[in-house]
Design an enzyme around this catalytic site. Structure first.
Site, PDB file in Angstrom:
ATOM      1  N   GLU A  31     -33.929  15.764 -12.296  1.00 44.29           N
ATOM      2  CA  GLU A  31     -32.622  15.101 -12.177  1.00 44.29           C
ATOM      3  C   GLU A  31     -31.882  15.133 -13.515  1.00 44.29           C
ATOM      4  O   GLU A  31     -32.457  15.447 -14.558  1.00 44.29           O
ATOM      5  CB  GLU A  31     -32.791  13.653 -11.713  1.00 44.29           C
ATOM      6  CG  GLU A  31     -33.604  12.799 -12.672  1.00 44.29           C
ATOM      7  CD  GLU A  31     -33.231  11.314 -12.638  1.00 44.29           C
ATOM      8  OE1 GLU A  31     -32.034  10.992 -12.698  1.00 44.29           O
ATOM      9  OE2 GLU A  31     -34.169  10.486 -12.593  1.00 44.29           O
ATOM     10  N   LYS A  92     -22.078   9.418 -12.660  1.00 48.54           N
ATOM     11  CA  LYS A  92     -23.441   9.261 -12.145  1.00 48.54           C
ATOM     12  C   LYS A  92     -23.328   9.429 -10.637  1.00 48.54           C
ATOM     13  O   LYS A  92     -22.725   8.594  -9.973  1.00 48.54           O
ATOM     14  CB  LYS A  92     -23.956   7.870 -12.521  1.00 48.54           C
ATOM     15  CG  LYS A  92     -25.260   7.459 -11.883  1.00 48.54           C
ATOM     16  CD  LYS A  92     -25.660   6.042 -12.303  1.00 48.54           C
ATOM     17  CE  LYS A  92     -26.735   5.495 -11.388  1.00 48.54           C
ATOM     18  NZ  LYS A  92     -27.050   4.082 -11.692  1.00 48.54           N
ATOM     19  N   ASP A 144     -28.222  -5.473  -4.261  1.00 49.93           N
ATOM     20  CA  ASP A 144     -28.362  -4.237  -5.031  1.00 49.93           C
ATOM     21  C   ASP A 144     -29.695  -3.547  -4.726  1.00 49.93           C
ATOM     22  O   ASP A 144     -30.741  -3.909  -5.271  1.00 49.93           O
ATOM     23  CB  ASP A 144     -28.226  -4.538  -6.536  1.00 49.93           C
ATOM     24  CG  ASP A 144     -28.106  -3.271  -7.367  1.00 49.93           C
ATOM     25  OD1 ASP A 144     -28.363  -2.172  -6.836  1.00 49.93           O
ATOM     26  OD2 ASP A 144     -27.751  -3.381  -8.553  1.00 49.93           O
ATOM     27  N   ALA A 147     -29.789   3.586  -3.561  1.00 54.02           N
ATOM     28  CA  ALA A 147     -29.723   4.607  -2.505  1.00 54.02           C
ATOM     29  C   ALA A 147     -30.928   5.549  -2.574  1.00 54.02           C
ATOM     30  O   ALA A 147     -31.204   6.281  -1.616  1.00 54.02           O
ATOM     31  CB  ALA A 147     -28.423   5.405  -2.639  1.00 54.02           C
ATOM     32  N   LYS A 165     -39.737   0.615 -12.367  1.00 54.98           N
ATOM     33  CA  LYS A 165     -39.564  -0.232 -13.541  1.00 54.98           C
ATOM     34  C   LYS A 165     -39.640  -1.683 -13.159  1.00 54.98           C
ATOM     35  O   LYS A 165     -39.121  -2.083 -12.121  1.00 54.98           O
ATOM     36  CB  LYS A 165     -38.184   0.014 -14.126  1.00 54.98           C
ATOM     37  CG  LYS A 165     -38.107   1.330 -14.787  1.00 54.98           C
ATOM     38  CD  LYS A 165     -37.064   1.297 -15.868  1.00 54.98           C
ATOM     39  CE  LYS A 165     -37.335   2.437 -16.791  1.00 54.98           C
ATOM     40  NZ  LYS A 165     -36.272   3.426 -16.722  1.00 54.98           N
TER      41      LYS A 165
END
Ligand code: PSU
Ligand code: MN
Length: 308
Positions: A31, A92, A144, A147, A165
């Site tokens: 990525e 982003k 939140d 996706a 994390k």
């Protein structure tokens, strides 16, 4: 099962990816949000180059994915990689805005979700990253949820990460993955890892001990016609880990700052990451680079095992 891409889509393969596709050689996707939004320059370019080199050493070909001036790149040439690492205004892009970046001729760094989409369309089955997005702490208020989780449920790519994390709510993240039918396999240990730390205090749903076993599991899913992705959690090497109790202090400070500064939406993850880099005097960056390198190695081994 790979969705075809329209010949009208502006897409460009790097030379080595083009040749790997022709030969049927193993390819590992990477990525680019981690480069533009996840790490400061020049640590980001050093990381990007070294993970590519590790993948080549293992006998696979790296394909860093990004949108550059409206063209979807599957694999970047060295100069493109360098220039992306220095870009300060890349979007982003996730599933919601990958096509927007292309349509509007923008430059965009792909998140885990968007990288999975591009990789799947290019016929790439394995993807290495650092950490995935997940359910944020306080999601019951903020809603939140990355996706990335939905993408893992629907797109057939194996994503190798270092766990989630602890800036996230890890139990809720694992719960959503289970609900959506995403296999979560920890490599070589029983506990699900927490990115900078090898332990999260939570048992991994599944454990496998070799790249061959992971490849075999994926082949069996294919035989059953089960689509969607799979998450491989690879614990950070012991020598590079920052223990969980120590990390927790920095994480709660970063979360407090994010609330004070009223950070929301897409900005949350990059904000937390850069605050933690500052709070740890760059030590978290060193750990972050080490774990992405470790993931690139495992991803390459899995990609090689899938073609043998
Ligand atoms: N987690 C990390 N490092 C990262 C990211 C997540 O440990 O760099 C990036 C990845 O690109 C991931 C994205 O796909 O953040 C998730 O963002 P969000 O939480 O806004 O979905
Ligand atoms: Mn989010």
């Amino acid at each position: 099962m790979t969705k075809p891409i329209s010949p009208l889509l502006p897409i460009s393969y790097s030379k080595e990816v083009e040749s790997a596709k022709l030969r049927g050689a193993p390819i590992v996707a990477l990525e680019s949000t981690i480069i533009t939004h996840g790490m400061p320059y020049p640590g980001n370019i050093e990381m990007a180059r070294s993970v590519e080199a590790i993948i080549r050493d293992e006998g696979a070909v790296p394909a860093t994915i990004a949108v550059i001036n409206g063209t979807l790149h599957i694999g970047l040439e060295p100069a493109e990689l360098e220039s992306l690492a220095q870009t300060t205004d890349a979007m982003k892009v996730s599933r919601a805005d990958l096509a927007f970046a292309i349509a509007e001729r923008r430059t965009g760094a792909t998140t885990v979700a968007a990288t999975m989409i591009a990789a799947a369309r290019a016929g790439i089955k394995v993807f290495a990253t650092g950490g995935i997005g997940g359910v944020h702490r306080g999601a019951e208020q903020s809603f939140d949820i990355s996706a990335d989780l939905e993408e893992l449920a629907r797109t057939g790519v194996i994503v190798v990460c270092a766990g989630a994390k602890a800036i996230l709510d890890i139990p809720k993240t694992l719960e959503v993955l289970e609900t959506r039918g995403v296999p979560v396999v920890t490599f070589g240990q029983e506990q699900f890892p927490a990115f900078w730390s090898r332990q999260s205090g939570l048992r991994s749903p599944l454990t496998l001990n070799s790249p061959a076993a992971i490849a075999n599991f994926q082949k069996t899913r294919d035989q059953l016609g089960i689509d969607g992705g799979m998450l491989i959690a690879n614990p950070v090497p012991q020598a590079d880990e920052i223990p969980r109790n120590e990390m927790e202090i920095y994480i709660s400070r970063a979360l407090d700052n994010a609330e004070r500064d009223e950070i929301s939406g897409k900005a949350v993850t990059p904000y937390l990451l850069s605050t933690i880099f500052d709070l740890t005097d760059g030590r978290s960056l060193k750990t972050n680079i080490a774990l992405v390198e470790n993931n690139a190695r495992l991803a390459a081994e899995i990609a090689v095992a899938l073609v043998t």
